[in-house]
Write an enzyme that holds these catalytic residues in place. Structure first.
Site, mmCIF file in Angstrom:
data_model
loop_
_atom_site.group_PDB
_atom_site.id
_atom_site.type_symbol
_atom_site.label_atom_id
_atom_site.label_comp_id
_atom_site.label_asym_id
_atom_site.label_seq_id
_atom_site.Cartn_x
_atom_site.Cartn_y
_atom_site.Cartn_z
ATOM 1 N N GLU A 60 -23.248 42.725 48.176
ATOM 2 C CA GLU A 60 -22.424 41.638 49.161
ATOM 3 C C GLU A 60 -22.857 40.223 48.571
ATOM 4 O O GLU A 60 -21.806 39.299 48.965
ATOM 5 C CB GLU A 60 -22.806 41.957 50.565
ATOM 6 C CG GLU A 60 -21.850 43.108 51.279
ATOM 7 C CD GLU A 60 -22.796 44.343 50.815
ATOM 8 O OE1 GLU A 60 -22.373 45.554 51.234
ATOM 9 O OE2 GLU A 60 -23.968 44.478 50.405
ATOM 10 N N PHE A 85 -22.449 42.927 57.285
ATOM 11 C CA PHE A 85 -22.973 42.609 55.853
ATOM 12 C C PHE A 85 -22.701 41.387 55.329
ATOM 13 O O PHE A 85 -23.403 40.804 54.483
ATOM 14 C CB PHE A 85 -22.268 43.972 54.992
ATOM 15 C CG PHE A 85 -22.479 45.203 55.488
ATOM 16 C CD1 PHE A 85 -23.729 45.480 56.457
ATOM 17 C CD2 PHE A 85 -21.843 46.306 55.110
ATOM 18 C CE1 PHE A 85 -23.971 46.595 56.927
ATOM 19 C CE2 PHE A 85 -22.317 47.655 55.573
ATOM 20 C CZ PHE A 85 -23.316 47.788 56.480
#
Length: 321
Positions: A60, A85
Site C-alpha cells: 500500500e 490500509f
C-alpha cells in the site's frame, strides 16, 4: 428528498461502475490497486482499460507513492484499497508524497467504519477520518447513497488537490433523486426542522432520517437531518445553522475521537453557540468482531440509538442549559 426507497445499493459496486464512466470521459484517469481489484470492484475498468490499470501487489505504501508519480506526469490516479490500509499503512505517503505536493490523487477506501463486520478491527476503518482530516490540504468525503457516491466521484474529476473518499460496504438505502446535484464541500439537508438537528455522514445518514421521522410521528418534534458528505472542508454555515436549533447530534461510523463529531464541535465552540450536543460514534475502544448492525446498535448510532440521543437533548430539563 426525505422519502427513503426500499431498494439498497452496494456503494463499492456503484463506484466501480462510475470509474468506467470516468475513464471514458478523460483518458488521464488511471486506476491503481494493491491486489484488491475484486474487493474494490475495479475489474471492469481493468478489463476495459488494461493499459491504464496498475496492480502493485500487497504494497500500500508503494502504491500511494506510485500514484503520486503518475500524478506528477499528468495522470489522475484513483487509488483503491481498504480504508485502514490506506490511512495507516500508507499514511506517510498520503501526507508527504501526495498532500505535500497538492497532487490530484484520489484515495478510495472501502470497508469504512465497522462495515467490515466479522473481519474485525484489523479490517475496520475507525480511525481513518481522524488521520486524513489532520493532513494539510486533504479533502475527506463520505457518501451516504449510490447517487451521491456517483455524483461526488464524478466531481473529483475536475477537483484540485488530494481527495480521500471512504465507502461503507454495507447496503445503502436510496436517499436522493436521480436529478440531484452534489457539490464537494456543500452539505445536503434531507429533512428540515427547527427543534434539533442530526449532522451525519455515510451509512449513518439513513438511520438519522428514520430517527427524525419517528420523533416527528411520536413526539411532534421537527428534527433537521444534515448529510455532511464532505467532512473536510466541512460546510461551516450548515453546522452553524444546525446548531441554531439548540440541539445537535453528530454521528458517524468512526471513533468518536477525530471524526465528524469533533469537527462539528470545533465549529460550535469557535462560534460561541450554546446548544445541547452529542457526539455519536465508536466509544474510543476496540470491540470484538461482530456484524455491523449489532455494532451500530451497540454504540448507539442506529435508528433506535439516534432517536434516544436526540430525545435526551430535546427533553433535557431547562436547568441543564
Amino acid at each position: 428528498m426525505i422519502k427513503t426507497e426500499t431498494p439498497k445499493d452496494m456503494l463499492r459496486d456503484i463506484v466501480g461502475n462510475e470509474m468506467l464512466a470516468l475513464g471514458q470521459k478523460d483518458e488521464r484517469v488511471v486506476v491503481v490497486n494493491a491486489d484488491l481489484m475484486k474487493t474494490s470492484r475495479n475489474q471492469t475498468f481493468v478489463k476495459t482499460y488494461p493499459n491504464r490499470s496498475f496492480n502493485v501487489g500487497i504494497a500500500e505504501a508503494f502504491m500511494v507513492s506510485y500514484a503520486a508519480g503518475l500524478a506528477h506526469e499528468g495522470f489522475i490516479p484513483y487509488v483503491f484499497s481498504m480504508a485502514p490500509f490506506l490511512s495507516m499503512r500508507a499514511c506517510e505517503q498520503c501526507r508527504t508524497d501526495v498532500a505535500y505536493g497538492n497532487l490530484d490523487v484520489r484515495l478510495i477506501g472501502t470497508y469504512a467504519g465497522v462495515s467490515g463486520g466479522i473481519s474485525g478491527a484489523t479490517h475496520w476503518g475507525i480511525e481513518d477520518v481522524g488521520i486524513m482530516r489532520s493532513i494539510p490540504g486533504m479533502t475527506v468525503i463520505e457518501p451516504s447513497d449510490a447517487r451521491q457516491a456517483s455524483g461526488l466521484l464524478t466531481a473529483t474529476l475536475s477537483y484540485k488537490g488530494p481527495v480521500y473518499m471512504r465507502i461503507s460496504v454495507e447496503p445503502a438505502a436510496r436517499l436522493y433523486q436521480k436529478n440531484e446535484s452534489f457539490e464537494i464541500g456543500k452539505a445536503m439537508v434531507l429533512k428540515e426542522g427547527e427543534d434539533g438537528a442530526y449532522i451525519c455522514s455515510g451509512a449513518v445518514v439513513w438511520h438519522a432520517v428514520e430517527a427524525a421521522v419517528r420523533i416527528k410521528e411520536r413526539y411532534g418534534y421537527d428534527v433537521r437531518v444534515v448529510d455532511m458528505h464532505t467532512i473536510k472542508p466541512i460546510d461551516r454555515e450548515a453546522v452553524i445553522a444546525a446548531a441554531g436549533t439548540g440541539a445537535v447530534v453528530a454521528a458517524q461510523d468512526h471513533n468518536v475521537e477525530g471524526g465528524l463529531g469533533n469537527a462539528v464541535a470545533e465549529i460550535i465552540a469557535e462560534e460561541g453557540i450554546s446548544c445541547r450536543f452529542d457526539n455519536a460514534g465508536i466509544s474510543d475502544c476496540f470491540e470484538a468482531m461482530a456484524h455491523p448492525g449489532f455494532l451500530f446498535h451497540r454504540f448507539g448510532y442506529d435508528t433506535e440509538g439516534l432517536e434516544k440521543r436526540m430525545l435526551a437533548r430535546l427533553m433535557a430539563p431547562a436547568s441543564a442549559e
